[in-house]
Motif scaffolding. Structure first.
Motif, PDB file in Angstrom:
ATOM      1  N   ASP A  28       0.733  -1.227  -0.204  1.00 23.33           N
ATOM      2  CA  ASP A  28       0.050   0.199  -0.077  1.00 23.33           C
ATOM      3  C   ASP A  28       0.595   1.459   0.107  1.00 23.33           C
ATOM      4  O   ASP A  28       0.199   2.417  -0.667  1.00 23.33           O
ATOM      5  CB  ASP A  28      -1.013  -0.125   1.326  1.00 23.33           C
ATOM      6  CG  ASP A  28      -1.588   1.304   1.050  1.00 23.33           C
ATOM      7  OD1 ASP A  28      -3.136   1.011   0.352  1.00 23.33           O
ATOM      8  OD2 ASP A  28      -2.278   1.980   2.152  1.00 23.33           O
ATOM      9  N   GLY A  29       2.001   0.800   0.444  1.00 23.42           N
ATOM     10  CA  GLY A  29       2.919   2.238   0.450  1.00 23.42           C
ATOM     11  C   GLY A  29       3.337   3.051  -0.655  1.00 23.42           C
ATOM     12  O   GLY A  29       3.416   3.904  -0.981  1.00 23.42           O
ATOM     13  N   TRP A  30       4.538   1.947  -0.925  1.00 27.78           N
ATOM     14  CA  TRP A  30       4.536   1.924  -1.916  1.00 27.78           C
ATOM     15  C   TRP A  30       3.887   2.003  -3.327  1.00 27.78           C
ATOM     16  O   TRP A  30       4.023   2.992  -4.420  1.00 27.78           O
ATOM     17  CB  TRP A  30       5.564   0.514  -2.434  1.00 27.78           C
ATOM     18  CG  TRP A  30       6.860   0.090  -1.609  1.00 27.78           C
ATOM     19  CD1 TRP A  30       7.072  -0.574  -0.961  1.00 27.78           C
ATOM     20  CD2 TRP A  30       7.676   1.173  -1.408  1.00 27.78           C
ATOM     21  NE1 TRP A  30       8.244  -0.588  -0.223  1.00 27.78           N
ATOM     22  CE2 TRP A  30       8.516   0.226  -0.500  1.00 27.78           C
ATOM     23  CE3 TRP A  30       8.011   2.031  -1.881  1.00 27.78           C
ATOM     24  CZ2 TRP A  30       9.952   0.977  -0.588  1.00 27.78           C
ATOM     25  CZ3 TRP A  30       9.274   2.902  -1.071  1.00 27.78           C
ATOM     26  CH2 TRP A  30      10.021   2.282  -0.589  1.00 27.78           C
ATOM     27  N   SER A  31       2.622   1.006  -3.390  1.00 32.22           N
ATOM     28  CA  SER A  31       1.821   2.042  -4.503  1.00 32.22           C
ATOM     29  C   SER A  31       1.181   2.912  -4.229  1.00 32.22           C
ATOM     30  O   SER A  31       1.379   3.580  -5.683  1.00 32.22           O
ATOM     31  CB  SER A  31       0.433   1.284  -4.085  1.00 32.22           C
ATOM     32  OG  SER A  31      -0.398   1.027  -4.944  1.00 32.22           O
ATOM     33  N   LYS A  32       1.218   3.892  -3.003  1.00 31.13           N
ATOM     34  CA  LYS A  32       1.288   5.400  -2.864  1.00 31.13           C
ATOM     35  C   LYS A  32       2.055   6.178  -3.108  1.00 31.13           C
ATOM     36  O   LYS A  32       2.236   7.319  -4.256  1.00 31.13           O
ATOM     37  CB  LYS A  32       0.203   5.603  -1.419  1.00 31.13           C
ATOM     38  CG  LYS A  32      -1.121   5.178  -1.284  1.00 31.13           C
ATOM     39  CD  LYS A  32      -1.299   5.244  -0.195  1.00 31.13           C
ATOM     40  CE  LYS A  32      -2.970   4.820   0.243  1.00 31.13           C
ATOM     41  NZ  LYS A  32      -3.347   4.927   1.706  1.00 31.13           N
ATOM     42  N   LEU A  33       3.598   5.300  -2.883  1.00 33.73           N
ATOM     43  CA  LEU A  33       4.588   6.919  -3.400  1.00 33.73           C
ATOM     44  C   LEU A  33       4.988   7.119  -4.985  1.00 33.73           C
ATOM     45  O   LEU A  33       5.734   7.882  -4.958  1.00 33.73           O
ATOM     46  CB  LEU A  33       5.338   6.240  -2.344  1.00 33.73           C
ATOM     47  CG  LEU A  33       5.322   6.660  -1.142  1.00 33.73           C
ATOM     48  CD1 LEU A  33       6.603   6.096   0.014  1.00 33.73           C
ATOM     49  CD2 LEU A  33       5.954   7.869  -0.388  1.00 33.73           C
ATOM     50  N   ALA A  34       4.490   5.507  -5.573  1.00 30.46           N
ATOM     51  CA  ALA A  34       4.841   5.221  -6.436  1.00 30.46           C
ATOM     52  C   ALA A  34       4.545   6.915  -7.392  1.00 30.46           C
ATOM     53  O   ALA A  34       5.352   7.141  -8.061  1.00 30.46           O
ATOM     54  CB  ALA A  34       4.675   4.145  -6.863  1.00 30.46           C
TER      55      ALA A  34
END
Length: 343
Positions: free
Chosen positions: A41-47
């Motif tokens: 979830d974090g990496w998806s949003k930061l991407a």
């Protein structure tokens, strides 16, 4: 502007004013990820993020969410990273500059809060307030003379760093009729004088001051700056106070200087590992006042920091240059990337 500025912040506590201000900004799309949640979830949003707002304290934020070369490679849309405080220990500024990513901090937002706590620690150590508290609570019998301290009024105060906090320290010190010396390699002698202190080189400050208080950033030049040699150069019986950053002072060398009686006491708000282990030698000393990196953590400071951070990001959304840009040399590259991404 045809595309909203995508702002993602790490899901650590922040004053609600941050979300309130950016939540109603027409040019901003705000999202939050849980730092202890699913990494996907974090990496998806930061991407998808143009701006990443993250916790400034390195030990409060898992290392995978620090801004490193690896994170920047995984988040190619990032235009800016925003620290939640004056410090930016969780951000590799050099890597950001190479990637064309602007770095902003919130310098000055909590300056008075930090200065107040630093001054409080000076008084607490000098007057042995915490020692008295502990001994009374333990039921120990002792005379008032056994815990006699010293006034700070009229003493010589040395400020290592004369930025927002150091300037406020000088203002407070004048009320105690203190002589104020300061050293700061980033300021001219005239600027230091205008901010309320007498400019002196470091060796003179250490030799003359009854109290030395650190207000400098942690960087390549300052890490390990206060080592055994620096403590040895301090005036016998002096106090050491730091609300700066852990790692600037050598904790083992400080403990040795206190044990040897060369220094009379210390007030420590920052540590190499935060919080320090319960068996840390400095925590076992009665002449050390210890706090948990809370100098800049007050209701007023947290509000100010969050408000300033939101205001800077709002300026970015409008294509304007923020006032607290840590790497100003990146601005021409940032501006080009901003136009390509959002206009």
């Amino acid at each position: 502007m045809t595309v909203k500025l995508k702002v993602v912040r790490s899901g650590t506590w922040t004053n609600p004013i941050f979300d309130e201000l950016l939540g109603r900004h027409p040019g901003v799309d705000l999202d939050v990820f849980a730092i202890a949640g699913a990494d996907e979830d974090g990496w998806s949003k930061l991407a998808q993020a143009h701006v990443y707002h993250l916790m400034a304290s390195r030990d409060d934020l898992p290392a995978r969410w620090h801004v490193t070369d690896e994170l920047l490679q995984r988040c190619p849309k990032l235009l800016c990273v925003s620290s939640s405080g004056a410090g930016y220990d969780t951000i590799d500024v050099e890597a950001c500059t190479k990637a064309g990513v602007a770095v902003v901090n919130q310098a000055g937002g909590n300056a008075m809060s930090v200065a107040e706590q630093a001054f409080g620690m000076m008084i607490a150590v000098s007057r042995r307030l915490c020692e008295q508290d502990r001994r009374l609570r333990s039921g120990e019998r002792f005379s008032r003379e056994d815990v006699m301290g010293s006034d700070i009024s009229g003493k010589v105060l040395g400020l290592v760093g004369m930025g927002h906090i150091g300037t406020r320290m000088a203002s407070l010190a004048r009320a105690f009729n203190m002589t104020i010396l300061a050293t700061d390699p980033y300021l001219s002698a005239q600027e230091i004088e205008q901010r309320g202190a007498v400019p002196v080189p470091m060796h003179e400050l250490l030799a003359r001051c009854d109290i030395v208080s650190l207000h400098c950033p942690r960087n390549k030049e300052t890490v390990g700056m206060f080592d055994a040699a620096a403590f040895k150069a301090m005036k016998p019986g002096a106090l050491f106070i730091t609300t700066a950053r852990g790692g600037i002072h050598d904790e083992a060398a400080l403990a040795q200087a206190l044990q040897a009686g060369h220094l009379r006491g210390a007030g420590l708000d920052v540590w190499s590992v935060e919080p320090p282990p319960a068996d840390h030698p400095l925590l076992g000393m009665g002449n050390v006042v210890a706090t948990h990196h809370t100098a800049g953590v007050s209701h007023e400071a947290r509000y100010n920091i969050a408000k300033v951070a939101a205001e800077q990001i709002a300026l970015l959304a409008g294509g304007e240059k923020p006032p607290r840009l840590v790497n100003p040399e990146v601005w021409p590259v940032y501006t080009k990337r901003f136009r390509q991404a959002l206009l």
